[in-house]
Design an enzyme around this catalytic site. Structure first.
Site, PDB file in Angstrom:
ATOM      1  CB  SER A   1      24.822  34.241  39.180  1.00  0.00           C
ATOM      2  OG  SER A   1      24.375  34.980  40.289  1.00  0.00           O
TER       3      SER A   1
ATOM      4  CG  ASP B   1      25.240  31.396  51.674  1.00  0.00           C
ATOM      5  OD1 ASP B   1      24.524  31.981  50.842  1.00  0.00           O
ATOM      6  OD2 ASP B   1      26.413  31.046  51.432  1.00  0.00           O
TER       7      ASP B   1
ATOM      8  CG  LEU C   1      20.313  24.505  49.757  1.00  0.00           C
ATOM      9  CD1 LEU C   1      19.584  23.878  50.922  1.00  0.00           C
ATOM     10  CD2 LEU C   1      21.780  24.611  50.075  1.00  0.00           C
TER      11      LEU C   1
ATOM     12  CB  THR D   1      33.373  11.672  49.283  1.00  0.00           C
ATOM     13  OG1 THR D   1      32.981  11.480  47.915  1.00  0.00           O
ATOM     14  CG2 THR D   1      34.859  11.437  49.432  1.00  0.00           C
TER      15      THR D   1
ATOM     16  CG  ASN E   1      29.322  14.082  51.145  1.00  0.00           C
ATOM     17  OD1 ASN E   1      28.470  14.585  50.399  1.00  0.00           O
ATOM     18  ND2 ASN E   1      30.599  14.024  50.821  1.00  0.00           N
TER      19      ASN E   1
ATOM     20  CE  LYS F   1      28.718  30.338  48.649  1.00  0.00           C
ATOM     21  NZ  LYS F   1      27.366  29.988  49.009  1.00  0.00           N
TER      22      LYS F   1
ATOM     23  CB  ALA G   1      30.425  17.070  52.605  1.00  0.00           C
TER      24      ALA G   1
ATOM     25  NE  ARG H   1      33.648  18.160  49.176  1.00  0.00           N
ATOM     26  CZ  ARG H   1      32.749  18.577  48.325  1.00  0.00           C
ATOM     27  NH1 ARG H   1      31.988  17.709  47.676  1.00  0.00           N
ATOM     28  NH2 ARG H   1      32.593  19.862  48.105  1.00  0.00           N
TER      29      ARG H   1
ATOM     30  CG  ASN I   1      27.095  34.792  51.389  1.00  0.00           C
ATOM     31  OD1 ASN I   1      27.268  35.247  52.504  1.00  0.00           O
ATOM     32  ND2 ASN I   1      25.929  34.851  50.774  1.00  0.00           N
TER      33      ASN I   1
HETATM   34  P1  ATR Z   1      28.317  23.114  47.013  1.00  0.00           P
HETATM   35  O1  ATR Z   1      29.545  23.760  47.535  1.00  0.00           O
HETATM   36  O2  ATR Z   1      27.398  24.024  46.272  1.00  0.00           O
HETATM   37  O3  ATR Z   1      27.578  22.343  48.083  1.00  0.00           O
HETATM   38  P2  ATR Z   1      29.922  21.023  45.879  1.00  0.00           P
HETATM   39  O4  ATR Z   1      31.039  21.458  46.723  1.00  0.00           O
HETATM   40  O5  ATR Z   1      30.236  20.725  44.464  1.00  0.00           O
HETATM   41  O6  ATR Z   1      28.749  22.073  45.871  1.00  0.00           O
HETATM   42  O7  ATR Z   1      29.257  19.763  46.566  1.00  0.00           O
HETATM   43  C1  ATR Z   1      28.496  18.899  45.859  1.00  0.00           C
HETATM   44  C2  ATR Z   1      27.893  17.857  46.808  1.00  0.00           C
HETATM   45  O8  ATR Z   1      27.089  16.981  46.025  1.00  0.00           O
HETATM   46  C3  ATR Z   1      28.900  16.984  47.523  1.00  0.00           C
HETATM   47  O9  ATR Z   1      28.434  16.691  48.809  1.00  0.00           O
HETATM   48  C4  ATR Z   1      28.950  15.749  46.621  1.00  0.00           C
HETATM   49  O10 ATR Z   1      29.352  14.558  47.243  1.00  0.00           O
HETATM   50  P3  ATR Z   1      30.901  14.121  47.228  1.00  0.00           P
HETATM   51  O11 ATR Z   1      31.559  14.901  48.317  1.00  0.00           O
HETATM   52  O12 ATR Z   1      30.871  12.666  47.471  1.00  0.00           O
HETATM   53  O13 ATR Z   1      31.448  14.465  45.843  1.00  0.00           O
HETATM   54  C5  ATR Z   1      27.506  15.629  46.258  1.00  0.00           C
HETATM   55  N1  ATR Z   1      27.306  14.820  45.055  1.00  0.00           N
HETATM   56  C6  ATR Z   1      27.519  15.184  43.778  1.00  0.00           C
HETATM   57  N2  ATR Z   1      27.174  14.175  42.936  1.00  0.00           N
HETATM   58  C7  ATR Z   1      26.738  13.134  43.714  1.00  0.00           C
HETATM   59  C8  ATR Z   1      26.204  11.834  43.450  1.00  0.00           C
HETATM   60  N3  ATR Z   1      26.068  11.382  42.187  1.00  0.00           N
HETATM   61  N4  ATR Z   1      25.838  11.075  44.499  1.00  0.00           N
HETATM   62  C9  ATR Z   1      25.954  11.532  45.760  1.00  0.00           C
HETATM   63  N5  ATR Z   1      26.420  12.750  46.078  1.00  0.00           N
HETATM   64  C10 ATR Z   1      26.814  13.550  45.086  1.00  0.00           C
END
Ligand code: ATR
Length: 290
Positions: A19, A109, A228, A161, A159, A72, A134, A164, A93
């Site tokens: 951080s 944020d 981001l 998934t 997203n 969060k 997401a 999610r 946050n």
């Molecule tokens: P944060 O809270 O900081 O946003 P996170 O909760 O770990 O971090 O979210 C990571 C994001 O990156 C999610 O939207 C994730 O998609 P999934 O919900 O499908 O897991 C996305 N992400 C991570 N790796 C990915 C990949 N290889 N391709 C597409 N999306 C990915």
């Protein structure tokens, strides 16, 4: 003779080791000449409740907390008073601890993101936005864009998934009007070629070998690409956007503005410009070591 304990501030999350908040806030404390220290509070999931139990106790030296991934949303359970924005977004946050150990939760944020967009000269009203992701950062950005009076005309979100992002929209939709949002199931349906703003809220790009999630053919010169990720400073997405003549921004200024707003909540005052500049310089110095 025992000295009064130094006031402690810090960030909870998992992981928190990298951080930039400690260097940013400790620089400000030094400049403001306050006897306080900002530190890291790495917490496993089962340590969160005990941490908040102690935070409520009289005699605790901790007077302010930042919250990062993955807590969060979870910390809402332990907060005494929620700001209206934090309540609507369902994410906190920043926590202010009063002298009588009552906890107030804020979300900085969302205003941090909007402040940066404003600084970039981007006007959200009537614009077309595409968002990927997401997670927790996506929640703040999607929610705030739907809440502000200068709402975009339309937001498309994708997203990997789907369940999610569906769950995120269902939860946010209970408190925020999401009628401008359309969930798409294929990244090509984000219509980036027609969009004014593309926001990457995913972790894709953190690693050099990460794939480009969007078709670079769709990036264009009237687009602002906001990634981001700030470590690395220029992800593959940012580089591809630059090549196509798009305006670009990474998440460093959002981090900075949310930090300024957090500290303003703790200090209960507007920070002098020179303190803000020093905070910014401190995080930039830290990143230059990478
Ligand atoms: P944060 O809270 O900081 O946003 P996170 O909760 O770990 O971090 O979210 C990571 C994001 O990156 C999610 O939207 C994730 O998609 P999934 O919900 O499908 O897991 C996305 N992400 C991570 N790796 C990915 C990949 N290889 N391709 C597409 N999306 C990915």
């Amino acid at each position: 003779m025992s000295e009064a304990a130094k006031a402690l501030y810090g960030i909870i999350g998992n992981p928190v080791a990298h951080s930039l908040s400690p260097v940013m806030h400790n620089t400000a404390f030094e400049m403001l000449d306050v006897d306080a220290e900002y530190t890291l509070f790495p917490l496993e999931a089962d340590e969160v409740k005990p941490f908040f139990d102690r935070l409520h106790e009289e005699g605790s030296p901790i007077f302010g907390v930042n919250v990062t991934v993955p807590y969060k949303e979870k910390v809402l359970d332990y907060i005494d008073i929620l700001s209206p924005l934090a309540q609507k977004l369902g994410a906190v946050n920043t926590i202010v601890v009063s002298k009588d150990r009552k906890l107030t939760g804020y979300n900085t944020d969302a205003p941090g993101f909007l402040t940066h967009l404003g600084q970039l000269g981007f006007k959200t009203e009537g614009k077309r936005v595409a968002i990927i992701g997401a997670g927790g950062s996506c929640r703040a950005i999607l929610g705030t864009l739907c809440m502000i009076p200068e709402r975009p005309e339309a937001i498309r979100i994708y997203n990997r998934t789907a369940s999610r992002v569906e769950a995120l929209m269902e939860d946010l939709g209970e408190r925020i009007d999401l009628s401008i949002v359309e969930l798409v199931h294929d990244v090509d349906d984000l219509n980036i070629e027609l969009a004014d703003l593309l926001v990457n809220t995913t972790s894709v790009g953190l690693k050099e070998e990460d794939p480009l999630l969007v078709d670079e053919e769709n990036l264009h010169s009237s687009l602002l690409v906001y990634d981001l990720i700030y470590r690395p400073a220029r992800t593959q997405l940012i580089r591809a956007a630059e090549e196509r003549g798009a305006q670009t921004a990474n998440g460093l200024d959002m981090l900075f503005y949310q930090g300024v707003l957090s500290l303003q909540h703790w200090a209960n005052m507007e920070l002098p410009e020179e303190v803000k500049s020093a905070m910014k310089a401190a995080i930039e110095r830290e990143l230059a070591h990478d």
